[in-house]
Write a protein that holds these residues in place. Structure first.
Motif, PDB file in Angstrom:
ATOM      1  N   LEU A 161       0.862  -1.184   0.000  1.00 42.81           N
ATOM      2  CA  LEU A 161       0.000   0.000   0.000  1.00 42.81           C
ATOM      3  C   LEU A 161       0.900   1.237   0.000  1.00 42.81           C
ATOM      4  CD1 LEU A 161      -2.390  -1.056   2.913  1.00 42.81           C
ATOM      5  CD2 LEU A 161      -2.863  -1.310   0.465  1.00 42.81           C
ATOM      6  N   GLY A 162       0.742   2.093  -0.980  1.00 46.23           N
ATOM      7  CA  GLY A 162       1.554   3.302  -1.035  1.00 46.23           C
ATOM      8  C   GLY A 162       0.864   4.364  -1.865  1.00 46.23           C
ATOM      9  N   SER A 163       1.308   5.599  -1.747  1.00 45.93           N
ATOM     10  CA  SER A 163       0.632   6.714  -2.409  1.00 45.93           C
ATOM     11  C   SER A 163       0.650   6.584  -3.930  1.00 45.93           C
ATOM     12  CB  SER A 163       1.268   8.037  -1.981  1.00 45.93           C
ATOM     13  OG  SER A 163       2.643   8.075  -2.334  1.00 45.93           O
ATOM     14  N   VAL A 164       1.789   6.239  -4.501  1.00 45.14           N
ATOM     15  CA  VAL A 164       1.877   6.099  -5.955  1.00 45.14           C
ATOM     16  C   VAL A 164       1.100   4.866  -6.416  1.00 45.14           C
ATOM     17  CG1 VAL A 164       3.442   5.714  -7.909  1.00 45.14           C
ATOM     18  CG2 VAL A 164       4.095   7.281  -6.071  1.00 45.14           C
ATOM     19  N   ARG A 165       1.297   3.772  -5.721  1.00 43.26           N
ATOM     20  CA  ARG A 165       0.651   2.507  -6.099  1.00 43.26           C
ATOM     21  C   ARG A 165      -0.870   2.629  -6.062  1.00 43.26           C
ATOM     22  NH1 ARG A 165       3.359  -2.974  -3.935  1.00 43.26           N
ATOM     23  NH2 ARG A 165       2.310  -4.482  -5.276  1.00 43.26           N
ATOM     24  N   LEU A 166      -1.413   3.209  -4.991  1.00 47.21           N
ATOM     25  CA  LEU A 166      -2.863   3.345  -4.860  1.00 47.21           C
ATOM     26  C   LEU A 166      -3.417   4.373  -5.838  1.00 47.21           C
ATOM     27  CD1 LEU A 166      -3.162   3.197  -0.973  1.00 47.21           C
ATOM     28  CD2 LEU A 166      -3.892   1.439  -2.598  1.00 47.21           C
ATOM     29  N   HIS A 167      -2.665   5.438  -6.063  1.00 47.22           N
ATOM     30  CA  HIS A 167      -3.096   6.438  -7.046  1.00 47.22           C
ATOM     31  C   HIS A 167      -3.244   5.794  -8.422  1.00 47.22           C
ATOM     32  CE1 HIS A 167      -3.276  10.181  -9.343  1.00 47.22           C
ATOM     33  NE2 HIS A 167      -2.328   9.666 -10.121  1.00 47.22           N
ATOM     34  N   GLU A 168      -2.259   5.013  -8.829  1.00 50.64           N
ATOM     35  CA  GLU A 168      -2.300   4.393 -10.150  1.00 50.64           C
ATOM     36  C   GLU A 168      -3.376   3.319 -10.245  1.00 50.64           C
ATOM     37  OE1 GLU A 168       2.386   5.061 -11.415  1.00 50.64           O
ATOM     38  OE2 GLU A 168       1.700   3.050 -10.857  1.00 50.64           O
ATOM     39  N   GLN A 169      -3.683   2.672  -9.138  1.00 49.40           N
ATOM     40  CA  GLN A 169      -4.686   1.607  -9.147  1.00 49.40           C
ATOM     41  C   GLN A 169      -6.110   2.138  -9.167  1.00 49.40           C
ATOM     42  OE1 GLN A 169      -3.267  -0.623  -5.624  1.00 49.40           O
ATOM     43  NE2 GLN A 169      -3.266  -2.440  -6.916  1.00 49.40           N
ATOM     44  N   PHE A 170      -6.359   3.253  -8.463  1.00 48.02           N
ATOM     45  CA  PHE A 170      -7.743   3.642  -8.207  1.00 48.02           C
ATOM     46  C   PHE A 170      -8.151   5.035  -8.686  1.00 48.02           C
ATOM     47  CE2 PHE A 170      -6.771   0.430  -4.977  1.00 48.02           C
ATOM     48  CZ  PHE A 170      -7.849  -0.442  -5.145  1.00 48.02           C
ATOM     49  N   LEU A 171      -7.267   6.005  -8.636  1.00 49.87           N
ATOM     50  CA  LEU A 171      -7.678   7.392  -8.885  1.00 49.87           C
ATOM     51  C   LEU A 171      -7.366   7.796 -10.321  1.00 49.87           C
ATOM     52  CD1 LEU A 171      -6.588   9.017  -5.494  1.00 49.87           C
ATOM     53  CD2 LEU A 171      -8.668   7.724  -6.070  1.00 49.87           C
ATOM     54  N   HIS A 172      -8.301   7.489 -11.223  1.00 51.76           N
ATOM     55  CA  HIS A 172      -8.047   7.643 -12.649  1.00 51.76           C
ATOM     56  C   HIS A 172      -8.511   8.985 -13.209  1.00 51.76           C
ATOM     57  CE1 HIS A 172      -7.019   3.471 -12.386  1.00 51.76           C
ATOM     58  NE2 HIS A 172      -8.240   3.118 -12.056  1.00 51.76           N
ATOM     59  N   ASP A 173      -9.412   9.660 -12.520  1.00 51.59           N
ATOM     60  CA  ASP A 173      -9.887  10.967 -12.975  1.00 51.59           C
ATOM     61  C   ASP A 173      -9.199  12.077 -12.192  1.00 51.59           C
ATOM     62  OD1 ASP A 173     -11.616   9.732 -14.760  1.00 51.59           O
ATOM     63  OD2 ASP A 173     -13.256   9.651 -13.289  1.00 51.59           O
ATOM     64  N   ASP A 174      -9.312  13.307 -12.691  1.00 51.63           N
ATOM     65  CA  ASP A 174      -8.654  14.442 -12.047  1.00 51.63           C
ATOM     66  C   ASP A 174      -9.605  15.641 -11.999  1.00 51.63           C
ATOM     67  OD1 ASP A 174      -6.707  16.041 -10.932  1.00 51.63           O
ATOM     68  OD2 ASP A 174      -5.770  16.555 -12.842  1.00 51.63           O
ATOM     69  N   GLY A 178     -15.990  10.274  -6.399  1.00 48.89           N
ATOM     70  CA  GLY A 178     -16.216   9.741  -5.063  1.00 48.89           C
ATOM     71  C   GLY A 178     -16.138   8.231  -5.046  1.00 48.89           C
ATOM     72  N   ALA A 179     -16.610   7.591  -6.126  1.00 48.11           N
ATOM     73  CA  ALA A 179     -16.583   6.135  -6.200  1.00 48.11           C
ATOM     74  C   ALA A 179     -15.144   5.614  -6.240  1.00 48.11           C
ATOM     75  CB  ALA A 179     -17.354   5.663  -7.426  1.00 48.11           C
ATOM     76  N   GLN A 180     -14.258   6.334  -6.944  1.00 50.55           N
ATOM     77  CA  GLN A 180     -12.858   5.918  -7.002  1.00 50.55           C
ATOM     78  C   GLN A 180     -12.200   6.022  -5.632  1.00 50.55           C
ATOM     79  OE1 GLN A 180     -11.197   8.379 -10.097  1.00 50.55           O
ATOM     80  NE2 GLN A 180     -12.333   7.338 -11.719  1.00 50.55           N
ATOM     81  N   CYS A 181     -12.489   7.106  -4.921  1.00 53.89           N
ATOM     82  CA  CYS A 181     -11.939   7.257  -3.564  1.00 53.89           C
ATOM     83  C   CYS A 181     -12.463   6.170  -2.638  1.00 53.89           C
ATOM     84  CB  CYS A 181     -12.285   8.639  -3.016  1.00 53.89           C
ATOM     85  SG  CYS A 181     -11.472  10.021  -3.862  1.00 53.89           S
ATOM     86  N   ALA A 269      -4.191  10.051  -2.550  1.00 50.73           N
ATOM     87  CA  ALA A 269      -4.153   8.603  -2.283  1.00 50.73           C
ATOM     88  C   ALA A 269      -3.441   8.329  -0.967  1.00 50.73           C
ATOM     89  CB  ALA A 269      -3.454   7.876  -3.435  1.00 50.73           C
ATOM     90  N   GLY A 270      -2.331   9.020  -0.731  1.00 48.51           N
ATOM     91  CA  GLY A 270      -1.609   8.846   0.529  1.00 48.51           C
ATOM     92  C   GLY A 270      -2.424   9.296   1.726  1.00 48.51           C
ATOM     93  N   ALA A 271      -3.161  10.404   1.554  1.00 53.30           N
ATOM     94  CA  ALA A 271      -3.981  10.921   2.653  1.00 53.30           C
ATOM     95  C   ALA A 271      -5.124   9.968   2.985  1.00 53.30           C
ATOM     96  CB  ALA A 271      -4.528  12.297   2.283  1.00 53.30           C
ATOM     97  N   LEU A 272      -5.763   9.400   1.967  1.00 59.97           N
ATOM     98  CA  LEU A 272      -6.843   8.438   2.203  1.00 59.97           C
ATOM     99  C   LEU A 272      -6.311   7.176   2.881  1.00 59.97           C
ATOM    100  CD1 LEU A 272      -8.769   8.792  -1.181  1.00 59.97           C
ATOM    101  CD2 LEU A 272      -9.548   9.581   1.077  1.00 59.97           C
ATOM    102  N   LEU A 273      -5.113   6.775   2.498  1.00 59.85           N
ATOM    103  CA  LEU A 273      -4.461   5.631   3.155  1.00 59.85           C
ATOM    104  C   LEU A 273      -4.208   5.926   4.619  1.00 59.85           C
ATOM    105  CD1 LEU A 273      -2.859   2.977   3.356  1.00 59.85           C
ATOM    106  CD2 LEU A 273      -0.939   4.142   2.242  1.00 59.85           C
ATOM    107  N   LEU A 274      -3.636   7.087   4.911  1.00 60.70           N
ATOM    108  CA  LEU A 274      -3.362   7.463   6.301  1.00 60.70           C
ATOM    109  C   LEU A 274      -4.646   7.516   7.108  1.00 60.70           C
ATOM    110  CD1 LEU A 274      -1.509   8.418   8.574  1.00 60.70           C
ATOM    111  CD2 LEU A 274      -1.719  10.745   7.662  1.00 60.70           C
ATOM    112  N   ARG A 275      -5.698   8.102   6.532  1.00 60.39           N
ATOM    113  CA  ARG A 275      -6.966   8.212   7.263  1.00 60.39           C
ATOM    114  C   ARG A 275      -7.547   6.834   7.571  1.00 60.39           C
ATOM    115  NH1 ARG A 275     -10.079   8.524  10.526  1.00 60.39           N
ATOM    116  NH2 ARG A 275     -11.808   9.977  10.836  1.00 60.39           N
ATOM    117  N   ALA A 276      -7.430   5.901   6.635  1.00 61.16           N
ATOM    118  CA  ALA A 276      -7.938   4.554   6.865  1.00 61.16           C
ATOM    119  C   ALA A 276      -7.156   3.864   7.982  1.00 61.16           C
ATOM    120  CB  ALA A 276      -7.855   3.738   5.581  1.00 61.16           C
TER     121      ALA A 276
END
Length: 306
Positions: A161-174, A178-181, A269-276
């Protein structure tokens, strides 16, 4: 007799860091620090190999680091983490890196990465380390978890689990939908099921995601490790930063005070990981550490025979 300075280099998925310091017993004299966002592991999740432009960007950073280290007369030691652990073509980086540094880059497993982070944490926060602590090191490609009581490690795990890895896996729009997050958070929550958090432990967070969110919360126009290190980031402040990031494009995020523009795309992505993680650990704040792998490597090297 003066001790030889040590140049400790941490080559991560997202960031390459340099610490030059001399260690004499418990005394540490920091001579120089630098961090460069080099994105060595960008795109590795899709292709499995390091990209030429990312390799060259990171090698250029190492050339600068090596010059600085030699000007200080420092002994160079270097480690690589998750990006190099995963890469199918790591030799394309490691061979020229050794020529540049004059020493081999040690690609360390997750357990050893956790050990180095823990060594730095205990040295940085001795009072907290006497009780129960949970140390998290959020990188670009992995996150290390170390749970300890009275200085003794009781649980240690590295998760992909990491900021770059999760960003590339899930956050495709810019900005992402909300569904991606939500999909990212769900995946993290599922992965965290194997972490045995200690009730009432002090949660200590290190590495760029955590320190950046702290700098944003403090509105630091110039990053100051002395201000960030040891600051307690309350969950309310973390939630505020997530709301800011979730509704902003990468371009808009680049103007946020405290956020390095080069980190603007992956910070959510990193912030959502930290919050979880904070939610799973049932904590209300994170004690922020500016001292991670490179500091543990510094202490380890200082205590080892040459």
């Amino acid at each position: 007799m003066a001790t030889t300075p040590i140049a400790a280099i941490d080559i991560g998925t997202n960031t390459t860091l340099l610490l030059i310091a001399s260690v004499d017993g418990q005394a540490v004299n920091v001579l120089y620090e630098q961090a460069e966002i080099t994105r060595l592991g960008r795109g590795i999740g899709n292709r499995g190999d390091l990209q030429a432009e990312n390799i060259e960007r990171t090698l250029n950073a190492l050339r600068g680091f090596a010059d600085i280290a030699r000007r200080h007369g420092a002994r160079i030691v270097a480690v690589g983490t998750e990006g190099l652990r995963r890469a199918t073509n790591s030799d394309h980086f490691l061979v020229p890196a050794e020529r540049i540094l004059g020493t081999a880059v040690e690609v360390i497993p997750g357990d050893r990465e956790a050990e180095l982070v823990f060594a730095a944490t205990v040295r940085s926060f001795p009072d907290e380390a006497r009780g129960a602590i949970c140390v998290i090191d959020i990188g670009g490609g992995s996150t290390e978890f170390i749970l300890a009581t009275a200085g003794n490690v009781v649980f240690r795990r590295s998760l992909p689990l990491g900021s770059v890895r999760l960003h590339e896996q899930f956050l495709h729009d810019d900005p992402p939908s909300g569904a991606q997050c939500e999909a990212l958070v769900t995946a993290v929550q599922n992965a965290l099921g194997e972490i045995r958090f200690t009730p009432g432990a002090t949660l200590i967070g290190t590495a760029g995601t955590v320190t950046t969110l702290c700098a944003m919360a403090l509105s630091l126009s110039t990053y100051d490790p002395a201000v960030v290190h040891g600051h307690r980031l309350p969950v309310e402040a973390l939630d505020l930063q997530i709301r800011r990031l979730a509704h902003a494009s990468t371009t808009d995020r680049q103007t946020i005070i405290g956020l390095d523009p080069k980190r603007a795309d992956v910070i959510l992505a990193g912030a959502l990981l930290l919050r979880a993680i904070v939610r799973a650990a049932s904590m209300d704040s994170v004690l922020v550490s500016d001292r991670g792998v490179r500091w543990g490597l510094l202490f380890e090297t200082a205590n080892s025979p040459v």
